[in-house]
Design a protein around this motif. Structure first.
Motif: not given
Lengths: 362, 481
Positions: A9, A126, A129-130, A133, A137, A140-141, A143-144, A272-273, A276
């Motif tokens: 990760q 966004a 918020w991440a 947490h 969090s 894990r995001l 990873q995707f 963009i992701s 993020f």
């Protein structure tokens, strides 16, 4: 927050950050300077970053369970606290300037009619918020998203093969090695943002492998993006590439992917992701750093407090003054970035080394 | 069992008044032994099995004791319990409260003249539905039995599949008014002790007056009570539950409902069906991927349509774009309104279809297909691309095997639609990231909701993404040998 993140990760967070920073922040300055020799700049930038990573790895192992902010205080006392303050401030400035670039990029390319503040507000919501947490969090995001970025970049490179004009990349070192080496400050300073790993290390499940993971992630990220840069230059030519603001974006506009007319928007969304992830990691680092600096129990209130700066970043006073912005990203940012990322960390490293020696002699 | 000289009628009267002279309370008075000691048997009509009441309680009490010379001494209860009553389960209740609790759960109560206490004989015989194929999940290949409303039958369906002494069945009672029994089923050694303890802890903390269906329990024991995503698995299929128990998960059966719960439950559990394991593995893998794609289409199709056409029409190939635009010519609504209208129409049709009596069902499909689909497009009120999009979304939402998850996706579709109409594809990405952050923070009984993909566990992730053929898996027994 007590939960740890795995090696993989961590690797993905760094990889995604490097790739998305390269897509959004570096090309405007780097490409006109280094042109077809930018691979050398990228390599030097990556090397500098790996050096910093080594220092942070050593320090993190020496002071296990402590973050960058905490051990700089342990090593240097009050000066260390000052350094910690500088680090947090630096993270904030980095996010604000990267956010500014991001908003400018989106409002010039993707949606010209939308004011920049919409992008900064949604992105802050966004990422905030991440960060609120916590690291788990984000990891894990990551990873995707890293799978998306990696496959999109590979697809882009594969589909561009038909249109490559490799002679565009010749001759190497047209103007000597100088420009490429000078250009290295941009990737070095932006990659150097990964000093945020100093904040992440206490959360790693396996801190022994920090250096290995970090170095391989930076190398992979820099490699993929360098190849993408070179491909884009081989398609649109170094002259064009250095004239336009966003060469990778232009390059992706030219490529057709199967029946998709415009792959560029898809690619941009993917990056963009990635941005993020970068922002939320930095955001998290800054908030945790501030909490440690001021002895607050949780970082969550800092997340809320910082949000206003990030939302407001496209409204900064210099934002409409192109020459001022140019000066900032061309001169000041690399200078201060490198001073903080390379300089202060080295200082702490040397001090810690000296302290270690003295303690051993006793 | 002291003699208290309370005559039989007084004791019977106490039962009657406790139950408020309930009409279904039946009392059979009789006399035992040569000395004709008066006793009475009490039960509630309808929830006792008449045959076992007759053969196990009434017949032995009256006919077998005819020749015996006994007195109403203190051990008479024990003697009756041990030597006379032939029913399978007999217990001795001391207080009237205990006796009434047992009476309400289908026991017959035997009281005796002048003696404290009573005997409770288990004669439960509630009518149950026969085991049928579950209506909510139908399979092409696989067992066709489904859970029913009776706990005993449901446990037997699991016991039939897992004949193992390690299968543990624990009972609990929940609900201050309904006193509903709940069973916890798990395999010892397979199910982590912490998970079982956590289930017990959460169940014991439930304070609710009534439990009429397992969803009452589900809603209270789940983590993240405010989340839209289901974190408890529920099914009517015993093979599904048995599979979960073998995997080391914990099942919860609630009396009175065929829906059995299974925890922990991750997003990927919701995307699996037990039929995956009854089909050839390449086909099952293909179907599983189809489901993941269906999930994304059900979530994103309308929002991508609106986002791309409103903000990035240049992305669409020119021929396709021109045919869409010409179809939309003359449609009076903006794209978003049109899409929302059609989505809501479909949701309405679907809801109407569920509640409709079967005989009227065909009317709904005629109205839906002809009136709304065909005529609205002909009249130019709705464009046919929108109808196609909504239809595709509808089919995809039925691909998702879990009803709960499908409901979540249907709701989130509207959220995504609004994001897309505000910021185009950037809005879609923004919405996806928000959903993504939410998913990463979810947990179900100590397991993160996106496991085993994030955090990544190699072997389990492989089993999740593809249906691994059994012969590549080394079985557990072989590993332990």
């Amino acid at each position: 927050m007590k939960r740890k993140i795995s090696d993989l990760q961590f690797f993905f967070i760094i990889f995604v950050s490097v790739a998305s920073l390269t897509y959004f922040s570096i090309p405007t300055q780097l490409v006109p300077k280094a042109r077809q020799d930018l691979w050398l700049s990228m390599a030097i930038g990556a090397a500098v970053d790996i050096y910093v990573a080594y220092i942070l790895h050593w320090l993190g192992r020496k002071y296990p369970g402590q973050s960058l902010i905490q051990y700089s205080r342990t090593v240097l006392g009050p000066i260390g606290t000052l350094f910690g303050f500088i680090f947090v401030l630096f993270f904030l400035i980095v996010i604000v300037s990267a956010m500014w670039l991001f908003c400018k990029f989106l409002s010039t390319t993707l949606m010209p009619d939308t004011p920049g503040i919409i992008f900064s507000a949604t992105m802050t919501l966004a990422t905030g918020w991440a960060a609120y947490h916590g690291l788990e969090s984000i990891a894990r995001l990551a990873q995707f998203i890293s799978v998306l970025i990696l496959s999109a970049s590979v697809l882009l490179i594969l589909f561009s093969i038909r249109e490559l004009n490799l002679h565009y990349l010749l001759p190497p070192f047209e103007n000597g090695v100088g420009p490429a080496i000078k250009g290295a400050v941009y990737p070095a300073s932006w990659f150097g943002i990964c000093i945020v790993i100093g904040m992440l290390m206490p959360h790693l499940a396996n801190p022994k492998r920090t250096f290995k993971m970090k170095a391989s992630a930076v190398l992979l990220g820099a490699f993929v993006m360098t190849v993408t840069f070179l491909c884009s230059m081989a398609v649109i030519g170094p002259y064009m590439a250095s004239r336009i603001d966003y060469p990778i974006y232009m390059f992706s506009r030219i490529i057709h992917l199967a029946f998709f007319e415009r792959f560029d928007i898809l690619l941009m969304l993917i990056y963009i992701s990635g941005t993020f992830i970068t922002f939320s990691t930095l955001y998290y680092g800054a908030a945790v750093g501030a909490a440690q600096l001021f002895g607050t129990r949780t970082h969550r209130n800092w997340v809320k407090a910082f949000a206003i700066f990030f939302v407001a970043s496209p409204l900064l006073p210099f934002s409409n003054n192109a020459s001022y912005a140019f000066l900032f990203f061309d001169k000041w940012f690399p200078l201060f970035g490198l001073l903080i990322e390379g300089g202060i960390t080295t200082l702490i490293f040397v001090a810690a080394l000296a302290k270690d020696r003295i303690e051993r002699r006793r | 069992m002291k003699r208290n000289n309370r005559p039989l009628q007084e004791q019977i009267g106490q039962f009657k008044s406790e139950l408020g002279n309930s009409a279904d309370l039946s009392i059979r008075e009789c006399a035992v032994g040569v000395k004709q000691i008066p006793i009475a048997v009490l039960w509630l009509d309808g929830i006792v099995d008449t045959q076992s009441l007759n053969e196990g309680v009434l017949a032995p009490l009256i006919s077998r004791t005819r020749e015996l010379d006994v007195t109403a001494h203190e051990d008479l209860y024990i003697w009756l319990q041990n030597s006379v009553i032939t029913a399978k389960k007999v217990s001795h209740a001391l207080s009237i409260d205990q006796a009434i609790t047992l009476l309400l759960s289908g026991h017959s109560i035997v009281v005796m003249d002048g003696c404290e206490g009573s005997i409770a004989v288990e004669t439960l015989g509630i009518e149950t539905r026969s085991i049928e194929e579950p209506a909510s999940t139908v399979v092409v290949r696989g067992p066709r039995d489904g859970f029913v409303e009776s706990l005993e039958v449901n446990v037997s369906l699991i016991r039939r599949r897992i004949q193992n002494k390690k299968l543990r069945v624990e009972a609990m009672t929940v609900g201050s008014v309904t006193h509903t029994s709940i069973l916890i089923l798990y395999l010892q050694d397979r199910a982590p002790e912490e998970t079982v303890a956590e289930v017990r802890r959460r169940l014991s903390q439930i304070h609710i007056d009534a439990v009429l269906e397992s969803h009452y329990i589900e809603e209270i024991i789940r983590d993240n009570a405010r989340s839209l995503f289901p974190t408890v698995y529920s099914t009517e299929r015993p093979d599904d539950i048995a599979g979960g128990i073998v995997e080391g998960r914990v099942a919860l059966m609630v009396n009175g409902t065929p829906f059995v719960l299974l925890v922990p439950c991750t997003l990927f559990h919701l995307m699996k069906t037990s039929e995956d394991y009854y089909l050839a593995y390449p086909v099952a893998t293909f179907v599983r991927w189809l489901r993941y794609i269906g999930l994304f289409i059900a979530l994103l199709f309308p929002s991508l349509y609106v986002g791309v056409l409103m903000f990035h029409p240049e992305m669409v190939p020119p021929y396709l774009l021109s045919s869409i635009l010409s179809a939309r010519e003359g449609v009076p609504f903006p794209l978003l309104i049109e899409a929302l209208l059609m989505e809501l129409t479909f949701e309405g049709l679907r809801e109407a279809g569920i509640r409709m009596p079967r005989a009227v069902g065909s009317a709904i499909s005629i109205v839906g297909a002809l009136v709304i689909g065909e005529s609205a497009v002909r009249a130019g009120i709705i464009s046919s691309p929108t109808v196609i999009i909504v239809a595709g979304t509808a089919i995809s939402s039925f691909i998702i095997p879990s009803i709960d998850l499908s409901g979540t996706i249907r709701l989130l579709r509207f959220f995504m639609l609004i994001c897309a109409s505000l910021f185009g594809l950037y809005g879609v990405l923004f919405g996806l990231i928000l959903i993504g952050i939410h998913l990463t923070t979810l947990r179900s009984f100590g397991i993160s909701y996106l496991a085993p993909i994030a955090p990544y566990k190699k072997d389990e992730a492989r089993k999740t993404l593809i249906r691994v053929p059994w012969w590549t898996l080394r079985t557990h027994s072989r590993r332990h040998r």
